[in-house]
Motif scaffolding. Structure first.
Motif, PDB file in Angstrom:
ATOM      1  N   THR A 105       0.822  -1.217   0.000  1.00 44.06           N
ATOM      2  CA  THR A 105       0.000   0.000   0.000  1.00 44.06           C
ATOM      3  C   THR A 105       0.854   1.263   0.000  1.00 44.06           C
ATOM      4  O   THR A 105       0.371   2.348  -0.330  1.00 44.06           O
ATOM      5  CB  THR A 105      -0.913   0.036   1.232  1.00 44.06           C
ATOM      6  OG1 THR A 105      -0.097  -0.047   2.418  1.00 44.06           O
ATOM      7  CG2 THR A 105      -1.887  -1.142   1.215  1.00 44.06           C
ATOM      8  N   ALA A 106       2.127   1.133   0.390  1.00 45.93           N
ATOM      9  CA  ALA A 106       3.034   2.284   0.472  1.00 45.93           C
ATOM     10  C   ALA A 106       4.459   1.764   0.545  1.00 45.93           C
ATOM     11  O   ALA A 106       4.695   0.551   0.614  1.00 45.93           O
ATOM     12  CB  ALA A 106       2.709   3.133   1.705  1.00 45.93           C
ATOM     13  N   TYR A 107       5.419   2.683   0.537  1.00 44.55           N
ATOM     14  CA  TYR A 107       6.821   2.347   0.791  1.00 44.55           C
ATOM     15  C   TYR A 107       7.210   2.931   2.145  1.00 44.55           C
ATOM     16  O   TYR A 107       6.584   3.875   2.629  1.00 44.55           O
ATOM     17  CB  TYR A 107       7.742   2.932  -0.282  1.00 44.55           C
ATOM     18  CG  TYR A 107       7.442   2.514  -1.692  1.00 44.55           C
ATOM     19  CD1 TYR A 107       7.041   1.213  -2.006  1.00 44.55           C
ATOM     20  CD2 TYR A 107       7.572   3.418  -2.747  1.00 44.55           C
ATOM     21  CE1 TYR A 107       6.785   0.837  -3.313  1.00 44.55           C
ATOM     22  CE2 TYR A 107       7.320   3.054  -4.063  1.00 44.55           C
ATOM     23  CZ  TYR A 107       6.919   1.766  -4.338  1.00 44.55           C
ATOM     24  OH  TYR A 107       6.664   1.403  -5.628  1.00 44.55           O
ATOM     25  N   LEU A 108       8.246   2.378   2.733  1.00 45.26           N
ATOM     26  CA  LEU A 108       8.728   2.867   4.019  1.00 45.26           C
ATOM     27  C   LEU A 108      10.146   3.400   3.901  1.00 45.26           C
ATOM     28  O   LEU A 108      11.032   2.736   3.369  1.00 45.26           O
ATOM     29  CB  LEU A 108       8.684   1.743   5.064  1.00 45.26           C
ATOM     30  CG  LEU A 108       7.295   1.219   5.452  1.00 45.26           C
ATOM     31  CD1 LEU A 108       7.419   0.025   6.379  1.00 45.26           C
ATOM     32  CD2 LEU A 108       6.470   2.330   6.106  1.00 45.26           C
ATOM     33  N   ASP A 109      10.329   4.623   4.393  1.00 40.96           N
ATOM     34  CA  ASP A 109      11.646   5.232   4.551  1.00 40.96           C
ATOM     35  C   ASP A 109      11.865   5.315   6.048  1.00 40.96           C
ATOM     36  O   ASP A 109      11.483   6.281   6.686  1.00 40.96           O
ATOM     37  CB  ASP A 109      11.669   6.615   3.899  1.00 40.96           C
ATOM     38  CG  ASP A 109      13.022   7.313   4.052  1.00 40.96           C
ATOM     39  OD1 ASP A 109      13.903   6.761   4.739  1.00 40.96           O
ATOM     40  OD2 ASP A 109      13.188   8.417   3.499  1.00 40.96           O
ATOM     41  N   GLY A 110      12.437   4.246   6.611  1.00 44.69           N
ATOM     42  CA  GLY A 110      12.466   4.137   8.065  1.00 44.69           C
ATOM     43  C   GLY A 110      11.045   3.930   8.547  1.00 44.69           C
ATOM     44  O   GLY A 110      10.362   2.990   8.148  1.00 44.69           O
ATOM     45  N   ALA A 111      10.546   4.861   9.389  1.00 45.59           N
ATOM     46  CA  ALA A 111       9.170   4.776   9.869  1.00 45.59           C
ATOM     47  C   ALA A 111       8.231   5.643   9.032  1.00 45.59           C
ATOM     48  O   ALA A 111       7.016   5.603   9.218  1.00 45.59           O
ATOM     49  CB  ALA A 111       9.105   5.204  11.330  1.00 45.59           C
ATOM     50  N   LYS A 112       8.790   6.406   8.087  1.00 42.08           N
ATOM     51  CA  LYS A 112       7.994   7.330   7.284  1.00 42.08           C
ATOM     52  C   LYS A 112       7.362   6.617   6.098  1.00 42.08           C
ATOM     53  O   LYS A 112       8.046   5.904   5.361  1.00 42.08           O
ATOM     54  CB  LYS A 112       8.881   8.480   6.788  1.00 42.08           C
ATOM     55  CG  LYS A 112       8.159   9.529   5.972  1.00 42.08           C
ATOM     56  CD  LYS A 112       9.138  10.602   5.492  1.00 42.08           C
ATOM     57  CE  LYS A 112       8.451  11.627   4.605  1.00 42.08           C
ATOM     58  NZ  LYS A 112       9.429  12.625   4.079  1.00 42.08           N
ATOM     59  N   LYS A 113       6.057   6.825   5.899  1.00 39.47           N
ATOM     60  CA  LYS A 113       5.358   6.202   4.782  1.00 39.47           C
ATOM     61  C   LYS A 113       5.459   7.087   3.539  1.00 39.47           C
ATOM     62  O   LYS A 113       5.231   8.298   3.596  1.00 39.47           O
ATOM     63  CB  LYS A 113       3.882   5.965   5.122  1.00 39.47           C
ATOM     64  CG  LYS A 113       3.652   4.699   5.925  1.00 39.47           C
ATOM     65  CD  LYS A 113       2.187   4.283   5.900  1.00 39.47           C
ATOM     66  CE  LYS A 113       2.019   2.906   6.563  1.00 39.47           C
ATOM     67  NZ  LYS A 113       0.626   2.425   6.504  1.00 39.47           N
ATOM     68  N   ILE A 114       5.789   6.469   2.420  1.00 37.53           N
ATOM     69  CA  ILE A 114       5.893   7.156   1.137  1.00 37.53           C
ATOM     70  C   ILE A 114       4.802   6.608   0.224  1.00 37.53           C
ATOM     71  O   ILE A 114       4.756   5.413  -0.051  1.00 37.53           O
ATOM     72  CB  ILE A 114       7.281   6.925   0.484  1.00 37.53           C
ATOM     73  CG1 ILE A 114       8.409   7.283   1.453  1.00 37.53           C
ATOM     74  CG2 ILE A 114       7.387   7.677  -0.842  1.00 37.53           C
ATOM     75  CD1 ILE A 114       8.490   8.734   1.817  1.00 37.53           C
ATOM     76  N   THR A 115       3.914   7.496  -0.247  1.00 37.22           N
ATOM     77  CA  THR A 115       2.817   7.047  -1.109  1.00 37.22           C
ATOM     78  C   THR A 115       2.936   7.582  -2.536  1.00 37.22           C
ATOM     79  O   THR A 115       2.111   7.274  -3.382  1.00 37.22           O
ATOM     80  CB  THR A 115       1.459   7.482  -0.534  1.00 37.22           C
ATOM     81  OG1 THR A 115       1.458   8.902  -0.340  1.00 37.22           O
ATOM     82  CG2 THR A 115       1.197   6.786   0.807  1.00 37.22           C
ATOM     83  N   LYS A 116       3.962   8.401  -2.791  1.00 35.81           N
ATOM     84  CA  LYS A 116       4.216   8.889  -4.145  1.00 35.81           C
ATOM     85  C   LYS A 116       5.425   8.169  -4.712  1.00 35.81           C
ATOM     86  O   LYS A 116       6.447   8.022  -4.042  1.00 35.81           O
ATOM     87  CB  LYS A 116       4.468  10.398  -4.137  1.00 35.81           C
ATOM     88  CG  LYS A 116       3.240  11.227  -3.801  1.00 35.81           C
ATOM     89  CD  LYS A 116       3.549  12.717  -3.852  1.00 35.81           C
ATOM     90  CE  LYS A 116       2.317  13.542  -3.557  1.00 35.81           C
ATOM     91  NZ  LYS A 116       2.618  14.996  -3.569  1.00 35.81           N
ATOM     92  N   PHE A 117       5.305   7.718  -5.956  1.00 33.54           N
ATOM     93  CA  PHE A 117       6.395   6.990  -6.605  1.00 33.54           C
ATOM     94  C   PHE A 117       7.583   7.942  -6.789  1.00 33.54           C
ATOM     95  O   PHE A 117       7.443   8.982  -7.434  1.00 33.54           O
ATOM     96  CB  PHE A 117       5.928   6.451  -7.952  1.00 33.54           C
ATOM     97  CG  PHE A 117       6.850   5.429  -8.548  1.00 33.54           C
ATOM     98  CD1 PHE A 117       6.908   4.153  -8.024  1.00 33.54           C
ATOM     99  CD2 PHE A 117       7.645   5.738  -9.644  1.00 33.54           C
ATOM    100  CE1 PHE A 117       7.746   3.189  -8.569  1.00 33.54           C
ATOM    101  CE2 PHE A 117       8.481   4.793 -10.201  1.00 33.54           C
ATOM    102  CZ  PHE A 117       8.540   3.517  -9.655  1.00 33.54           C
ATOM    103  N   PRO A 118       8.746   7.624  -6.221  1.00 34.00           N
ATOM    104  CA  PRO A 118       9.882   8.551  -6.256  1.00 34.00           C
ATOM    105  C   PRO A 118      10.400   8.799  -7.671  1.00 34.00           C
ATOM    106  O   PRO A 118      10.419   7.900  -8.513  1.00 34.00           O
ATOM    107  CB  PRO A 118      10.949   7.838  -5.414  1.00 34.00           C
ATOM    108  CG  PRO A 118      10.203   6.847  -4.584  1.00 34.00           C
ATOM    109  CD  PRO A 118       9.046   6.419  -5.439  1.00 34.00           C
ATOM    110  N   ALA A 119      10.824  10.034  -7.920  1.00 36.08           N
ATOM    111  CA  ALA A 119      11.386  10.392  -9.221  1.00 36.08           C
ATOM    112  C   ALA A 119      12.797   9.814  -9.372  1.00 36.08           C
ATOM    113  O   ALA A 119      13.238   9.536 -10.480  1.00 36.08           O
ATOM    114  CB  ALA A 119      11.416  11.913  -9.379  1.00 36.08           C
ATOM    115  N   ALA A 120      13.488   9.657  -8.257  1.00 40.10           N
ATOM    116  CA  ALA A 120      14.875   9.185  -8.305  1.00 40.10           C
ATOM    117  C   ALA A 120      14.945   7.693  -7.993  1.00 40.10           C
ATOM    118  O   ALA A 120      14.539   7.252  -6.916  1.00 40.10           O
ATOM    119  CB  ALA A 120      15.731   9.960  -7.307  1.00 40.10           C
ATOM    120  N   THR A 121      15.475   6.918  -8.938  1.00 39.36           N
ATOM    121  CA  THR A 121      15.631   5.476  -8.733  1.00 39.36           C
ATOM    122  C   THR A 121      16.543   5.186  -7.553  1.00 39.36           C
ATOM    123  O   THR A 121      16.320   4.232  -6.805  1.00 39.36           O
ATOM    124  CB  THR A 121      16.199   4.826 -10.012  1.00 39.36           C
ATOM    125  OG1 THR A 121      15.315   5.103 -11.102  1.00 39.36           O
ATOM    126  CG2 THR A 121      16.317   3.319  -9.862  1.00 39.36           C
TER     127      THR A 121
END
Length: 208
Positions: A147-163
């Protein structure tokens, strides 16, 4: 007699309000501008690429059908957040016959990625989804769904521009209960198991 300037042929068909069907190859993740660069192809598999590749004017497009598998596959190198390198991925590959049609090369397999699905549908202006291979999931008791990505404990819901940033993230999964029922001969939606319908609804919502 089989050679012509197709730009004018297409323009004539547009003026006459004829149906024109374009089929894209590969997937948005391999788009040279919007994909996971540098692990991309040299063209635009997005709906925008269909226009620049054919000469169809944007105002002529009335429908964009996005092809989504009920899980995710990738061939070759490149970032793949929901890849399952264990038993689950092997099962998806074997049940789904995920091998290159020409080379026989095994495809990398993983679970549905709602972040990338939303990104692809948003980018392409998708109006409909053709969902494929959902019967591959028939025998799974539990189906992970990112449902999302995790950056540590932070949820990322937008597909990152940088691979390079995407490579550092890990998926946040919701587990769906599998329907554990053979649906390969079921031809009508109303006869799908309730848990399969729940999974389909989640894909519809996640992709927008």
């Amino acid at each position: 007699p089989y050679i012509s300037d197709t730009l004018y042929d297409i323009a004539s068909a547009v003026r006459k309000d004829k149906r024109i069907l374009m089929e894209g190859a590969q997937g948005v993740g391999l788009d040279v501008d919007f994909g996971t660069y540098p692990y991309v192809t040299s063209s635009s598999p997005s709906s925008g690429g269909a226009l620049t590749g054919s000469g169809i004017p944007p105002k002529a497009v009335t429908r964009v059908v996005g092809i989504l598998k009920a899980y995710v596959t990738r061939v070759g190198e490149g970032v793949f957040p929901t890849e399952d390198t264990g038993r689950g991925g092997e099962q998806l590959r074997e049940i789904g016959h995920e091998y290159g049609a020409t080379t026989g090369r095994p495809r990398r397999c993983g679970w549905f990625d709602a972040v990338e699905a939303y990104y692809a549908c948003m980018l392409c202006g998708v109006t409909d989804i053709a969902l494929t291979k959902i019967d591959v999931l028939d025998s799974f008791a539990k189906i992970p769904f990112a449902t999302a990505y995790l950056d540590g404990a932070k949820k990322i819901t937008k597909f990152p521009a940088a691979t390079s940033y995407l490579e550092t993230l890990r998926p946040s999964y919701k587990n769906f209960a599998g329907w554990e029922h053979d649906t390969t001969s079921v031809a009508r939606y109303k006869y799908f198991p309730a848990k399969m319908k729940t999974y389909i609804a989640a894909i519809e919502k996640a992709s927008g």
